[in-house]
Enzyme design. Structure first.
Site, short mmCIF file in Angstrom:
data_model
loop_
_atom_site.label_atom_id
_atom_site.label_comp_id
_atom_site.label_asym_id
_atom_site.label_seq_id
_atom_site.Cartn_x
_atom_site.Cartn_y
_atom_site.Cartn_z
N GLU B 76 -7.87 20.23 55.28
CA GLU B 76 -7.38 20.04 53.92
C GLU B 76 -6.34 18.95 53.80
O GLU B 76 -6.30 18.21 52.80
CB GLU B 76 -6.81 21.35 53.38
CG GLU B 76 -7.86 22.43 53.13
CD GLU B 76 -8.43 23.07 54.39
OE1 GLU B 76 -7.79 22.95 55.44
OE2 GLU B 76 -9.50 23.69 54.32
N HIS B 145 -8.41 33.90 48.93
CA HIS B 145 -9.37 33.40 47.94
C HIS B 145 -9.00 33.87 46.54
O HIS B 145 -9.85 33.83 45.65
CB HIS B 145 -10.78 33.88 48.27
CG HIS B 145 -11.35 33.36 49.57
ND1 HIS B 145 -10.80 33.64 50.78
CD2 HIS B 145 -12.42 32.57 49.83
CE1 HIS B 145 -11.51 33.07 51.74
NE2 HIS B 145 -12.50 32.41 51.19
C1 TPP Z 1 -8.15 26.53 56.04
C2 TPP Z 1 -9.48 26.94 55.52
N1 TPP Z 1 -10.23 26.05 54.84
C3 TPP Z 1 -11.42 26.40 54.34
C4 TPP Z 1 -11.91 27.66 54.49
C5 TPP Z 1 -13.28 28.04 53.89
N2 TPP Z 1 -14.23 28.28 54.97
C6 TPP Z 1 -14.43 29.50 55.47
S1 TPP Z 1 -15.41 29.48 56.81
C7 TPP Z 1 -15.65 27.81 56.72
C8 TPP Z 1 -16.47 27.13 57.76
C9 TPP Z 1 -15.92 27.42 59.14
O1 TPP Z 1 -16.70 26.82 60.13
P1 TPP Z 1 -16.45 27.09 61.67
O2 TPP Z 1 -15.02 26.87 62.00
O3 TPP Z 1 -17.43 26.29 62.41
O4 TPP Z 1 -16.71 28.65 61.86
P2 TPP Z 1 -18.06 29.46 61.62
O5 TPP Z 1 -18.06 29.89 60.19
O6 TPP Z 1 -19.19 28.57 61.98
O7 TPP Z 1 -17.95 30.64 62.51
C10 TPP Z 1 -14.94 27.29 55.63
C11 TPP Z 1 -14.96 25.90 55.24
C12 TPP Z 1 -11.11 28.57 55.19
N3 TPP Z 1 -11.47 29.83 55.38
N4 TPP Z 1 -9.90 28.18 55.70
#
Ligand code: TPP
Ligand code: TPP
Ligand code: MG
Ligand code: MG
Lengths: 346, 340, 346, 340
Positions: B76, B145
């Site tokens: 972010e 959220h």
């Molecule tokens: C700081 C933050 N930014 C955005 C989000 C929204 N979000 C939740 S999961 C996700 C993707 C995460 O990807 P990854 O780290 O590869 O984990 P995975 O879901 O594949 O286990 C996003 C963008 C969040 N939870 N926290």
């Protein structure tokens, strides 16, 4: 495994570079050195509330800025890039105004200079360079962004995020780390895990280069190559210029509390970038002692002019508090300005 | 920059009545903006092919290409930092941060860079950035959220802050925000994304910083923004059954706040209740109450009442309805102010 | 240069591990698989507002958790570590309660489980692991902290800052990245500059390991080695377990918008970690088909018990809104609680 | 944890009168805390050998060793994130962030982690963390070295916030903050660091959340915290020359706020002026004004006046005195409230 043993070489070579260029580098470095000395003096006289010296980092700063094209590139500095600003052609009275605390960010025109506002957030401007560079490619421009940052800044999350973005987008950025071995009181050993900032480059799939930061020619070559690669679409480069902060962090600092000066003394005595370049110019036949003395005299004169200019610069009017907050001001801000006029205006 | 833009087409069409959700209305505004100004860029986490987790950017990448509408890596602070650099290179960035609670990692770039760059450069480097931020609660979502960051943004010099409450306003306020050369945080009330209603999408006419009387009344003014506007309208409908005529004022702009609009309403009604989702202490309700009190001190029949989230972290599912201002709590506050 | 070509091997070997262990791994993975299936069903039935599947990542999660010592180590999870929790011995009704939205963070006892609260901030808990580990060494303990994070999370500043801190302090941390190739809708190619998370390790002077995340034995070995190194003072390790998110990001996601399912189908068909482990157990003579069928039956039963438990769990009382904000509450909060009692309490 | 701690020694000594600066008083408090509780850890950028840029941690590393008092790399988010993990391993962290403006990179960890972990874990993982934050302006420092973040912290559920105004209070409030099992943001007014005065350093006796009448008066109450308390005292002295007796209330705790203390004072004086350095809009002054109005509505002879920083980014040197509330501005506000 410190990357920081002073390279030991007490001479550098400039033979492969055009004499015009090396003399220009010398001129800027000499001027920066003198201006730095004047600035420290101004702080002692109470004209500047504080000052951050660039002494010993003139080669890293001047040669990196000189390797860019101020007509199309864009520089994103920290708070310690006075010598870069000078070499890049920034209006220096406006630049030094920040040290007289006339305006945070400086009074030069950032967009005209293509040299970003002085930025006090360690690591903060690095993602700006990436954004600028991404935008530059999108509009089909050939400009390159150069982001300055320190060894301490390399620990900040923003620097990592910026490098990853640059790698993913293949953005034309040069990440230029001046590793002056100290982040205020903390040495590299307790700051940079692994000991090398440049080594981080590989993890982003980008070129990483370690260069002797006190060797103006080496810095110039490294940045020239990185900028050329970026310009032809080859993506970002991370350059780590190894140098040394021979002065305290700022005029408010007291190095006696945290370091032994012998190392600094060694750098001063054997690795002074201005002295190294002077010797190299003579060695390469790029200039005679007399010519360099003449340059020195002009440098001193320019430094004094800048010093006098900044000392005499008018203080900003209090109304400027309100002028630049928004492009389109608000009724509330206009009301507050009226309060200022009625109750504060001197 | 703005001179080059031709808005005659959009402005000329007489808006037709359509049934649209807020999420669709925002999508339409983004389309207009991308079409009218080649410098507008939409980017953020998952805004491209996916069209955003709320589908607000649905179809935009297909229509405008992956240079104008693109995904970023998951960071972010860099998203907002990149926006600064893009703005310095002449673009008009419209970044999205995926959820309110994930704006915190970007706060440094927002407060110390986006909000200050025009000031720091004495006007040389304006920041025509609109941060789109799905905001507020009410959808029983996971932690982080459901947050309401408006007090933080409104307190930050150099930022403007908008929070629409219905599809038509969402459309108009977004056009204004993106066309503005000042940075705007545009807070989208997630709980209202799917609210469909017949609307006419039209060019905004009220200047930035104007509030809106959603329902006129004379016994007290309910002041709200985002999803709470709808709740206040429900309260007003209930109260009307008992003969109490509540005026509902949708603040819309949380910075600059329409102080005159607040004063005009409360000077008439003599009573005010401010409602928001954020916790009470140091919430924007305090600013609104203070502005009302400063301006209507002699008129006020009772202190401005605040009905807000409690001073607790935003809770999970079953506790959410007990955290958010309920119709009952607002009615109690109305009663308190009427009986003061 | 993607590190992501499915390793292609459609078999794994467990011969070098004790049969008790491999059967335990299988039991946990099988249980997690069934519980995952139940959870998806609960979401469809409206009992869970949403759910994030761990399907396909059972080997990465179970084997990494099983390589730790729940008596002295500490795990810092994200929102997708159900199988790890199970293997680590977390009380699973309390764990699953988070997916019924009964309490953010889960209802299990974090300190007793030595398994941190479910954390929805991508990257956010990674520095916690470093702090815990630094504190562990300071008190002379032998515990190791393991931080889970995703490929997407590797882009966050916090992850960089945490790794640098861990390197500087030589903290006993295992950074365990489950690279499931997707961060919501964004694939590695547009997320991870350079293509490899593990490659970042070198830049911090720490060991970096890439491992087949669908090979339970390989994951177990990698984490065992990393934890042992950390325990004997050898500092942090970064492990990247290559796996694949065969399911949508969450039950709210729609993969049809951004990816072709053929790759997922390939992983499902040839790289299913449960199937791979089952075959390997039989191949190594660690269990017979009948024994495994019996395990499967018990796993199913346990999954159903957990499912029933979480479905039946009571909703928290509204007063809990106020109970845990502070250790020592305030008059103002007590006043607000009174308002809740008078105006809200159902 | 606290049970093990022996405070009898410190408490038993009758405090002597000493001439001390606030910076020294804080240093003394840290020494007491490090000595009494082996779980207390002091860390941050340059707090070790350097003793902090303001020398607040001077000599602590030498006295307590580099395990208890240590430097961190330059990364604010990780400093606070590390504090969370240390707390989960039984330590009592006292991190420093070097300057107010550099707390922004750590806001995510502070708001989303530190402030919520006790709640998220339903009390299993308390966060006895005290963030020491050199705060506020008045020292003509570079950009980001003069910010006032109290509204943000006070708005965050789960945080307590202290801001002392003189050496004795700085000592007592820090002891309370660090001994508390709740996270506290302890804001040190840089402009008062070097203010030496004769003080007795003693164990705190007032509970957390108690304000303090610094100067009694009857015509109006000036409400302030940090360096503005001193300025308000100066105003009160000037006003007294004209026969106007101003009460000066030092809020000290910005969360929880001493609502009863505010009410008690203003119920007597009927008039209030709140003074702070932060910008006006959505500043903590709005909360204070609202609390006063809610409680003293019938008593108030005039709306609570706010004298604050302007809604502009914190300016450089020569403009700083024009940005901060001046004695004149406070006097004008007093006059307005008296003549209302
Ligand atoms: C700081 C933050 N930014 C955005 C989000 C929204 N979000 C939740 S999961 C996700 C993707 C995460 O990807 P990854 O780290 O590869 O984990 P995975 O879901 O594949 O286990 C996003 C963008 C969040 N939870 N926290
Ligand atoms: C985000 C942030 N944190 C802390 C500071 C305070 N600070 C100013 S300079 C400095 C050290 C910076 O070291 P380095 O990056 O190596 O740059 P150098 O000063 O050596 O040029 C610190 C800690 C700051 N300016 N910004
Ligand atoms: Mg440095
Ligand atoms: Mg992933």
């Amino acid at each position: 495994m410190s990357t920081h043993e002073p390279p030991g070489r007490d001479s550098i070579a400039v033979d492969h570079l055009p004499p015009d260029l090396t003399r220009a580098l010398y001129t800027h470095m000499r001027t920066a050195r003198d201006l730095d000395t004047e600035a420290v003096a101004l702080q002692r006289q109470g004209v500047f509330p504080a000052y951050v010296s660039v002494r010993g980092q003139e080669a890293a700063q001047v040669a990196s800025a000189a390797a860019l094209d101020p007509g199309r590139d864009f520089v994103f500095p920290t708070y310690r890039e006075m010598a870069s600003a000078l070499a890049y052609g920034v209006e220096m009275v406006g630049y030094m105004a920040t040290h007289r605390a006339l305006w945070h960010g400086g009074l030069y025109d950032v967009m005209e200079s293509r040299f970003g506002a002085i930025n006090a957030v360690v690591g903060g401007p690095v993602p700006h360079a990436v954004g600028w560079a991404v935008g530059e490619r999108m509009r089909g421009g050939e400009g390159v962004a150069l982001a300055y940052f320190g060894d301490g800044a390399s620990s900040e999350g923003d620097v990592h995020e910026a490098m990853n973005f640059a790698g993913v987008y293949g953005a034309p950025v040069v990440f230029f780390c001046q590793n002056n071995r100290w982040a205020l009181s903390v040495p590299n050993e307790r700051q940079v895990a692994g000991g090398s900032v440049a080594a981080r480059a590989q993890g982003y799939g980008m070129a990483g280069v370690t260069v002797d930061g006190n060797d103006a020619a080496a810095v110039y070559d490294a940045v020239t190559e990185a900028a050329a690669r970026a310009r032809r679409g080859g993506g970002p480069t991370l350059i780590e210029a190894l140098t040394y902060r021979v002065e305290p962090h700022s005029t408010s600092d007291d190095t006696g509390r945290y370091r032994d000066e012998t190392e600094a003394d060694r750098w001063r005595a054997h690795r002074d970038p201005v002295a190294l370049l002077r010797a190299a110019l003579i060695g390469a036949g790029h200039a005679t002692d007399e010519e360099l003395d003449a340059i020195d005299a002009r440098a001193r004169q320019r430094a004094e002019e800048i010093r006098d200019g900044v000392s005499a610069a008018p203080e900003p009017d209090g109304s400027e508090l309100f002028t630049h907050v928004f492009r389109e001001t608000t009724q509330e801000l206009t009301r507050q300005r009226r309060i200022w006029e009625e109750e504060v205006q001197p | 920059m703005t001179e080059l833009i031709d808005r005659t087409d959009a402005a000329a069409e007489t808006p037709v009545l359509e049934e649209l959700s807020m999420q669709q209305a925002i999508n339409r505004a983004l389309r207009v903006l991308l079409a009218e100004d080649p410098n507008v860029l939409v980017f953020g986490e998952d805004v491209g092919a996916l069209g955003g987790v709320f589908r607000v950017t649905d179809g935009l990448q297909k229509e405008f290409g992956d240079q104008r509408v693109f995904d970023t890596p998951l960071a972010e602070s860099a998203i907002m930092g990149m926006a600064v650099g893009l703005a310095m290179n002449g673009w008009r960035p419209v970044p999205e941060l995926q959820f309110d609670g994930f704006a915190y990692p970007a706060i440094d770039q927002i407060v110390n860079q986006v909000a200050r760059m025009n000031y720091r450069t004495r006007g040389a480097a304006p920041m025509p950035i609109t941060l789109r931020l799905p905001s507020f609660g009410g959808i029983q979502a996971p932690e982080h959220h459901g947050e309401s960051l408006e007090a933080l943004f409104a307190h930050t010099p150099g930022l403007k802050v908008a929070a629409p409450s219905d599809p038509a306003d969402a459309y108009g306020l977004l056009l204004q925000s993106v066309r503005s050369d000042d940075p705007v945080v545009y807070m989208e009330p997630k709980a209202r994304y799917w609210d469909r209603r017949p609307v006419r999408l039209s060019e905004p006419t009220d200047p930035i910083g104007t509030s809106r009387i959603v329902r006129p009344g004379r016994h007290a003014t309910l002041i709200a923004w985002g999803a709470m506007v709808h709740r206040c309208v429900q309260v007003a409908e209930l109260a009307a059954e008992d003969g109490v005529e509540l005026e509902v004022l949708d603040l819309r702009w949380l910075k600059p706040i329409d102080a005159a609009g607040l004063a005009a309403s409360v000077a008439r009604t003599k009573r005010a209740v401010v409602v928001h989702e954020a916790p009470l202490t140091a919430g924007l309700g305090a600013e609104v109450a203070t502005l009302v009190t400063e301006q209507c001190f002699r008129d006020l029949a009772a202190p401005v009442q605040r009905v807000t989230g409690f001073d607790v972290p935003y809770p999970a599912g079953p506790l959410e309805p007990q955290y958010l201002p309920t119709i009952d709590r607002i009615l109690f506050a109305v009663q308190r102010t009427l009986e003061y």
